[in-house]
Design a protein around this motif. Structure first.
Motif, PDB file in Angstrom:
ATOM      1  N   LYS A  37     -15.334 -14.073  -3.585  1.00 44.10           N
ATOM      2  CA  LYS A  37     -13.956 -13.679  -3.888  1.00 44.10           C
ATOM      3  C   LYS A  37     -13.711 -13.998  -5.351  1.00 44.10           C
ATOM      4  CE  LYS A  37      -9.598 -12.705  -3.323  1.00 44.10           C
ATOM      5  NZ  LYS A  37      -9.226 -11.367  -3.653  1.00 44.10           N
ATOM      6  N   ASN A  38     -13.180 -13.039  -6.087  1.00 41.88           N
ATOM      7  CA  ASN A  38     -12.854 -13.348  -7.478  1.00 41.88           C
ATOM      8  C   ASN A  38     -11.350 -13.262  -7.680  1.00 41.88           C
ATOM      9  OD1 ASN A  38     -11.924 -10.793  -8.624  1.00 41.88           O
ATOM     10  ND2 ASN A  38     -14.006 -10.083  -8.331  1.00 41.88           N
ATOM     11  N   TYR A  39     -10.895 -13.998  -8.632  1.00 39.03           N
ATOM     12  CA  TYR A  39      -9.479 -14.051  -8.965  1.00 39.03           C
ATOM     13  C   TYR A  39      -9.293 -13.600 -10.410  1.00 39.03           C
ATOM     14  CZ  TYR A  39      -8.694 -16.505  -4.648  1.00 39.03           C
ATOM     15  OH  TYR A  39      -8.602 -16.822  -3.327  1.00 39.03           O
ATOM     16  N   CYS A  40      -9.925 -12.479 -10.753  1.00 36.09           N
ATOM     17  CA  CYS A  40      -9.872 -11.990 -12.126  1.00 36.09           C
ATOM     18  C   CYS A  40      -8.628 -11.176 -12.416  1.00 36.09           C
ATOM     19  CB  CYS A  40     -11.107 -11.154 -12.421  1.00 36.09           C
ATOM     20  SG  CYS A  40     -12.607 -12.129 -12.331  1.00 36.09           S
ATOM     21  N   SER A  41      -8.112 -10.501 -11.431  1.00 34.25           N
ATOM     22  CA  SER A  41      -6.956  -9.651 -11.669  1.00 34.25           C
ATOM     23  C   SER A  41      -5.695 -10.264 -11.088  1.00 34.25           C
ATOM     24  CB  SER A  41      -7.191  -8.269 -11.067  1.00 34.25           C
ATOM     25  OG  SER A  41      -7.395  -8.377  -9.692  1.00 34.25           O
ATOM     26  N   VAL A  42      -5.751 -11.539 -10.791  1.00 31.58           N
ATOM     27  CA  VAL A  42      -4.602 -12.215 -10.193  1.00 31.58           C
ATOM     28  C   VAL A  42      -3.717 -12.785 -11.291  1.00 31.58           C
ATOM     29  CG1 VAL A  42      -3.903 -14.161  -8.772  1.00 31.58           C
ATOM     30  CG2 VAL A  42      -5.875 -12.794  -8.119  1.00 31.58           C
ATOM     31  N   ASP A  43      -2.454 -12.546 -11.163  1.00 28.82           N
ATOM     32  CA  ASP A  43      -1.462 -13.114 -12.074  1.00 28.82           C
ATOM     33  C   ASP A  43      -1.164 -14.527 -11.556  1.00 28.82           C
ATOM     34  OD1 ASP A  43       0.814 -13.869 -13.443  1.00 28.82           O
ATOM     35  OD2 ASP A  43       1.732 -11.897 -13.338  1.00 28.82           O
ATOM     36  N   ILE A  44      -1.566 -15.573 -12.302  1.00 26.68           N
ATOM     37  CA  ILE A  44      -1.427 -16.941 -11.796  1.00 26.68           C
ATOM     38  C   ILE A  44       0.016 -17.355 -11.605  1.00 26.68           C
ATOM     39  CG2 ILE A  44      -3.622 -17.673 -12.769  1.00 26.68           C
ATOM     40  CD1 ILE A  44      -2.008 -19.236 -14.873  1.00 26.68           C
ATOM     41  N   VAL A 102     -15.154 -17.363  -6.683  1.00 21.81           N
ATOM     42  CA  VAL A 102     -15.137 -18.431  -5.687  1.00 21.81           C
ATOM     43  C   VAL A 102     -15.945 -17.990  -4.473  1.00 21.81           C
ATOM     44  CG1 VAL A 102     -13.624 -19.794  -4.192  1.00 21.81           C
ATOM     45  CG2 VAL A 102     -12.821 -19.096  -6.444  1.00 21.81           C
ATOM     46  N   ARG A 103     -16.716 -18.910  -3.903  1.00 24.45           N
ATOM     47  CA  ARG A 103     -17.428 -18.625  -2.655  1.00 24.45           C
ATOM     48  C   ARG A 103     -16.570 -19.098  -1.498  1.00 24.45           C
ATOM     49  NH1 ARG A 103     -22.104 -16.417  -1.795  1.00 24.45           N
ATOM     50  NH2 ARG A 103     -22.758 -17.851  -0.201  1.00 24.45           N
ATOM     51  N   VAL A 104     -16.524 -18.288  -0.460  1.00 27.51           N
ATOM     52  CA  VAL A 104     -15.740 -18.621   0.724  1.00 27.51           C
ATOM     53  C   VAL A 104     -16.664 -18.713   1.931  1.00 27.51           C
ATOM     54  CG1 VAL A 104     -13.638 -17.523  -0.154  1.00 27.51           C
ATOM     55  CG2 VAL A 104     -15.222 -16.192   1.217  1.00 27.51           C
ATOM     56  N   VAL A 105     -16.215 -19.395   2.955  1.00 28.64           N
ATOM     57  CA  VAL A 105     -16.965 -19.494   4.203  1.00 28.64           C
ATOM     58  C   VAL A 105     -16.343 -18.511   5.186  1.00 28.64           C
ATOM     59  CG1 VAL A 105     -17.622 -21.005   6.107  1.00 28.64           C
ATOM     60  CG2 VAL A 105     -17.528 -21.914   3.778  1.00 28.64           C
ATOM     61  N   LEU A 106     -17.176 -17.593   5.657  1.00 27.42           N
ATOM     62  CA  LEU A 106     -16.690 -16.615   6.629  1.00 27.42           C
ATOM     63  C   LEU A 106     -16.599 -17.273   7.998  1.00 27.42           C
ATOM     64  CD1 LEU A 106     -18.899 -13.592   5.553  1.00 27.42           C
ATOM     65  CD2 LEU A 106     -16.512 -14.008   4.968  1.00 27.42           C
TER      66      LEU A 106
END
Length: 101
Positions: free
Chosen positions: A91-98, A61-65
């Motif tokens: 930002k990646n959400y690859c190791s996130v437990d949904i 995901v791209r975020v705005v700083l």
């Protein structure tokens, strides 16, 4: 097994669909039907991906700083070095437990 799959389909199109519950049921069905590749995807979606290289693009995901200015509120941060800006706004959400979101 047919009725379980039909039940899963009905749950998916329901207004009150619980994604985690649907993935768990799909995991059960995929393991029973020995759909290994699909089952691996489900397990990774539920528990997180083992490494960044295994992570699919839709998990990035791209975020705005932004920074807080006490006179103007939240304002965008301008970074002139484009590669640095690209790296910081990723930002990646690859190791996130949904299940914990």
């Amino acid at each position: 097994m047919g009725s379980v799959v039909l039940d899963l389909q009905q749950e998916i199109i329901s207004k009150n669909c619980d994604v985690v519950n649907v993935l768990r049921k799909a995991h059960l069905i995929a393991s029973k039907l020995e759909l290994n590749e699909f089952d691996n995807w489900i397990v990774n979606e539920l528990n997180g991906y083992p490494s960044q290289k295994d992570c699919p693009d839709y998990r990035n995901v791209r975020v705005v700083l932004k920074g807080y200015n006490p006179y103007r509120g939240w304002i965008p941060i301008i970074i002139k070095h484009s590669e640095l800006e690209k790296e910081l706004s990723k930002k990646n959400y690859c190791s996130v437990d949904i299940r914990n979101i």
